[in-house]
Design an enzyme around this catalytic site. Structure first.
Site, PDB file in Angstrom:
ATOM      1  N   LYS A  44       0.853  -1.188   0.000  1.00  0.00           N
ATOM      2  CA  LYS A  44       0.000   0.000   0.000  1.00  0.00           C
ATOM      3  C   LYS A  44       0.889   1.240   0.000  1.00  0.00           C
ATOM      4  O   LYS A  44       2.060   1.212   0.387  1.00  0.00           O
ATOM      5  CB  LYS A  44      -0.950   0.028   1.206  1.00  0.00           C
ATOM      6  CG  LYS A  44      -0.274  -0.030   2.589  1.00  0.00           C
ATOM      7  CD  LYS A  44       0.214   1.297   3.112  1.00  0.00           C
ATOM      8  CE  LYS A  44       0.827   1.172   4.512  1.00  0.00           C
ATOM      9  NZ  LYS A  44       1.564   2.403   4.924  1.00  0.00           N
TER      10      LYS A  44
ATOM     11  N   ASP B 200      -2.132  -1.798  10.542  1.00  0.00           N
ATOM     12  CA  ASP B 200      -2.405  -1.836   9.103  1.00  0.00           C
ATOM     13  C   ASP B 200      -3.081  -3.128   8.645  1.00  0.00           C
ATOM     14  O   ASP B 200      -3.605  -3.190   7.530  1.00  0.00           O
ATOM     15  CB  ASP B 200      -1.102  -1.663   8.299  1.00  0.00           C
ATOM     16  CG  ASP B 200      -0.563  -0.241   8.348  1.00  0.00           C
ATOM     17  OD1 ASP B 200      -1.297   0.665   8.790  1.00  0.00           O
ATOM     18  OD2 ASP B 200       0.594  -0.037   7.937  1.00  0.00           O
TER      19      ASP B 200
END
Length: 268
Positions: A11, A126
């Site tokens: 990401k 995350d």
């Protein structure tokens, strides 16, 4: 049994604002997470004896192993690292999410997305995002997620050969109190990465990479708590053209932005 290999995409934080410190010591954040096609690969196979056997870096402390322990199911695990360690691209968290998604499916556990996100949060802030599986506005410590539709884009990512400590970076940024953006809509180039100055000051390799990239793309920035820096492009050709001019000593890759996680359909 033979391993089946599953992707664990990285990401990018298209921006990251530190809104303040919470009583529990964590920081309230606001960020946009963008999935990209640069990915680790996780090999998974079920085991009948209940053991978790891992072939990869960091041994028993690897997040893949810790994720498998949360589900309590035996498996063989292997890991092919393509995302930089300590690079701010969420590699370890994504690996853990892929293990949870794969084992839930392999063993027919029937856990819903929300259940897996709650489990993932025990491993790192995350992990729930990668289980959520959509580009998202993230708030809180990253656990409050709101899906965002982002335009197609390509990214040149430079990977300074340093591993940045997330803990040290946040401790260097204790006094930060940025403004919350009103989102949606989100436009490319909005916001900043509030952690960037602390990392640039401490890691010359990051400073040099970002300075070079900003010469060509002024809106270039760091992702997460570093060390990777990136710039966004509308087309693959633009990104690859700049990648071809990287100075000697700098490394990087071109990645495509994804609309959703490749394994999103593994869970309801």
């Amino acid at each position: 049994m033979e391993l089946t290999w599953y992707p664990a995409p990285g990401k990018l934080n298209l921006f990251l604002h530190v809104l303040g410190r919470r009583p529990d010591g964590y920081h309230d954040l606001q960020s946009v997470f963008r999935l990209v096609d640069q990915a680790d690969r996780v090999g998974v196979a079920p085991r009948k004896d209940g053991r978790i056997v891992f072939d990869g870096p960091f041994g028993e402390d690897n997040l893949c192993v810790r994720a498998a322990r949360l589900l309590g199911k035996g498996c063989d695990l292997a890991l092919e690292k393509n995302l930089p360690v300590g690079g701010g691209m969420g590699g370890g968290s994504s690996d853990a999410a892929t293990v949870l998604l794969a084992l839930n499916r392999i063993y027919g556990l029937g856990l819903k997305r929300e259940n897996l996100q709650s489990l993932g949060a025990k491993l790192g802030a995350d992990v729930p995002f990668f289980i959520y599986g959509r580009n998202a506005l993230a708030e809180g410590i990253g656990e409050r997620l709101e899906a965002l539709d982002l335009p197609s884009a390509w990214y040149l990512v430079i990977t300074p050969q340093v591993s940045v400590s997330t803990k040290e970076t946040f401790e260097s940024s204790l006094t930060l109190r940025s403004k919350r953006l009103k989102i949606p809509p989100f436009f490319s180039g909005q916001g900043t990465n509030d952690l960037e100055p602390a990392v640039v000051a401490r890691y010359p390799e990051v400073a040099a990479s970002l300075a070079w990239l900003k010469q060509h793309r002024p809106q270039a920035r760091m992702t997460g708590s570093g060390a990777c820096v990136f710039a966004e492009f509308e087309t693959e050709n633009e990104a690859r053209a700049l990648h071809a001019t990287l100075p000697g000593g700098m490394q990087g890759f071109v990645a495509r932005g994804l609309e959703q996680h490749p394994l999103r359909a593994f869970v309801d």
